[in-house]
Design an enzyme around this catalytic site. Structure first.
Site, short mmCIF file in Angstrom:
data_model
loop_
_atom_site.label_atom_id
_atom_site.label_comp_id
_atom_site.label_asym_id
_atom_site.label_seq_id
_atom_site.Cartn_x
_atom_site.Cartn_y
_atom_site.Cartn_z
N TYR A 1 0.82 -1.22 0.00
CA TYR A 1 0.00 0.00 0.00
C TYR A 1 0.86 1.27 0.00
CZ TYR A 1 -4.22 -2.71 0.16
OH TYR A 1 -5.23 -3.58 -0.19
N ASP B 1 -7.98 5.22 -5.07
CA ASP B 1 -7.20 6.41 -5.43
C ASP B 1 -8.04 7.67 -5.16
OD1 ASP B 1 -8.74 7.31 -7.81
OD2 ASP B 1 -8.00 5.50 -8.80
N HIS C 1 -14.52 1.36 -0.75
CA HIS C 1 -13.46 0.43 -0.34
C HIS C 1 -12.27 1.12 0.33
CE1 HIS C 1 -15.14 -2.55 -3.54
NE2 HIS C 1 -15.84 -2.55 -2.43
N GLY D 1 -16.18 1.64 -15.89
CA GLY D 1 -14.87 1.07 -15.60
C GLY D 1 -14.85 0.05 -14.48
N THR D 2 -15.94 -0.70 -14.35
CA THR D 2 -15.93 -1.75 -13.32
C THR D 2 -16.40 -3.07 -13.92
OG1 THR D 2 -16.96 -2.52 -11.25
CG2 THR D 2 -18.18 -0.84 -12.46
P1 NAD Z 1 -11.64 -4.55 -12.19
O1 NAD Z 1 -10.17 -4.51 -12.37
O2 NAD Z 1 -12.28 -5.78 -11.70
O3 NAD Z 1 -12.32 -4.19 -13.58
C1 NAD Z 1 -11.92 -3.08 -14.35
C2 NAD Z 1 -12.93 -2.86 -15.45
O4 NAD Z 1 -12.58 -1.68 -16.15
C3 NAD Z 1 -13.00 -3.98 -16.48
O5 NAD Z 1 -14.36 -4.31 -16.70
C4 NAD Z 1 -12.34 -3.38 -17.73
O6 NAD Z 1 -12.94 -3.86 -18.94
C5 NAD Z 1 -12.65 -1.91 -17.55
N1 NAD Z 1 -11.67 -1.00 -18.16
C6 NAD Z 1 -10.30 -1.15 -18.21
N2 NAD Z 1 -9.76 -0.07 -18.81
C7 NAD Z 1 -10.78 0.77 -19.12
C8 NAD Z 1 -10.84 2.04 -19.75
N3 NAD Z 1 -9.75 2.67 -20.18
N4 NAD Z 1 -12.07 2.61 -19.92
C9 NAD Z 1 -13.21 1.98 -19.52
N5 NAD Z 1 -13.20 0.77 -18.91
C10 NAD Z 1 -12.00 0.17 -18.71
O7 NAD Z 1 -11.99 -3.29 -11.27
P2 NAD Z 1 -13.20 -3.04 -10.25
O8 NAD Z 1 -14.47 -3.53 -10.85
O9 NAD Z 1 -13.07 -1.63 -9.82
O10 NAD Z 1 -12.88 -4.00 -9.01
C11 NAD Z 1 -11.57 -4.09 -8.51
C12 NAD Z 1 -11.36 -3.76 -7.04
O11 NAD Z 1 -9.96 -3.45 -6.94
C13 NAD Z 1 -12.06 -2.53 -6.52
O12 NAD Z 1 -12.76 -2.90 -5.40
C14 NAD Z 1 -10.96 -1.52 -6.14
O13 NAD Z 1 -11.03 -1.19 -4.77
C15 NAD Z 1 -9.66 -2.24 -6.33
N6 NAD Z 1 -8.72 -1.51 -7.25
C16 NAD Z 1 -8.66 -0.15 -7.21
C17 NAD Z 1 -7.81 0.54 -8.07
C18 NAD Z 1 -7.80 2.07 -8.00
O14 NAD Z 1 -8.18 2.63 -6.95
N7 NAD Z 1 -7.41 2.77 -9.05
C19 NAD Z 1 -7.02 -0.16 -8.97
C20 NAD Z 1 -7.08 -1.57 -8.99
C21 NAD Z 1 -7.93 -2.23 -8.11
#
Ligand code: NAD
Length: 236
Positions: A61, A97, A112, A178-179
């Site tokens: 982290y 973030d 989260h 983006g999820t």
């Molecule tokens: P995930 O990684 O499971 O899914 C990401 C999704 O975003 C996918 O469906 C993918 O197709 C889509 N995607 C990727 N690039 C994209 C773009 N440029 N434009 C649009 N869509 C795009 O992520 P999640 O559903 O957020 O679940 C992951 C968990 O991991 C969350 O609970 C989060 O807390 C944590 N996480 C957070 C971060 C962050 O804070 N930036 C990064 C990684 C993981």
């Protein structure tokens, strides 16, 4: 209560995930084969990992937090700020973030947790802003217990989910962006509310279109398609 004679702003809720921050340079889970920056989530993002190897968890982290200060919000985050000119906007994010806040969004609920905060491992109400500082083994809260990342780990309950569900249910317009909707209970927020709600899903690709029967599906990079969607909503 809205003032009589004035139209209250319509409620617009955004449910965002790691994909919206991908183009800022923060990796998602999916595009790294189920790993988060080279780690299995069980190694770094569970209470068991914290009990077994707190040093590794803190290192993971601390690295994520440092990376946060090397990246900037992208056009997707910035477009969502524009919506506030016309709508009552709440962003419910699964992201840890702070790119929505740094873009200028004024109402952001983190489901989260947040990378730039620490909390007591004894009393979850004791939360401290880190302002970029690392958490080290031995750093203590005012009760004398070890500080931990202010993150909801896999297997832990999600304290903000009740408030998030109330907000999502009240939406006139919902944008899911983006999820992967693979993480529960966050994913369930996309499907609350009535058939009156206008729903949009924005993702690089939507593999299971049946799941999004009630949604307008918009495939593409968030930084490219969100500004277009926002422009459309502002002129509707
Ligand atoms: P995930 O990684 O499971 O899914 C990401 C999704 O975003 C996918 O469906 C993918 O197709 C889509 N995607 C990727 N690039 C994209 C773009 N440029 N434009 C649009 N869509 C795009 O992520 P999640 O559903 O957020 O679940 C992951 C968990 O991991 C969350 O609970 C989060 O807390 C944590 N996480 C957070 C971060 C962050 O804070 N930036 C990064 C990684 C993981």
């Amino acid at each position: 209560m809205p003032e009589s004679g004035k139209n209250p702003k319509r409620k617009l809720v955004v449910l965002s995930g790691a994909g919206i921050s991908a183009e800022s340079g923060l990796k998602t889970f999916r595009d790294s084969g189920g790993l988060w920056e080279g780690h299995r989530v069980e190694e770094v993002a569970t209470p068991e990992a914290w009990a077994m190897n707190p040093k590794l968890v803190l290192k993971f982290y601390n690295e994520r937090r440092r990376q946060l200060f090397e990246v900037d919000p992208n056009a997707g985050h910035l477009a969502l700020v524009e919506l506030e000119n016309q709508f009552d906007v709440t962003i419910i994010t699964q992201n840890v973030d702070n790119l929505h806040e740094r873009a200028g969004s004024s109402d952001v609920l983190h489901l989260h947790g947040e990378l730039d905060f620490a909390r007591s491992s004894k009393d979850p109400e004791l939360v401290y802003e880190l302002k970029g500082k690392d958490i080290e083994l031995g750093d203590q809260c005012e009760l004398g217990s070890q500080l931990r990342p202010h993150i909801v780990w896999f297997g832990e309950s999600v304290p903000a989910i009740t408030r998030a569900a109330e907000i999502a249910e009240s939406a006139d317009i919902l944008i899911v962006v983006g999820t992967s909707l693979a993480v529960y209970p966050a994913a369930s927020l996309a499907f609350l509310g009535t058939g009156e709600m206008a729903r949009y899903v924005v993702n690089l690709e939507v593999p299971d279109e049946e799941m999004f029967d009630d949604f307008e599906i918009i495939e593409g990079k968030a930084s490219e398609v969100l500004p277009e969607l926002v422009e459309r909503l502002l002129s509707s």
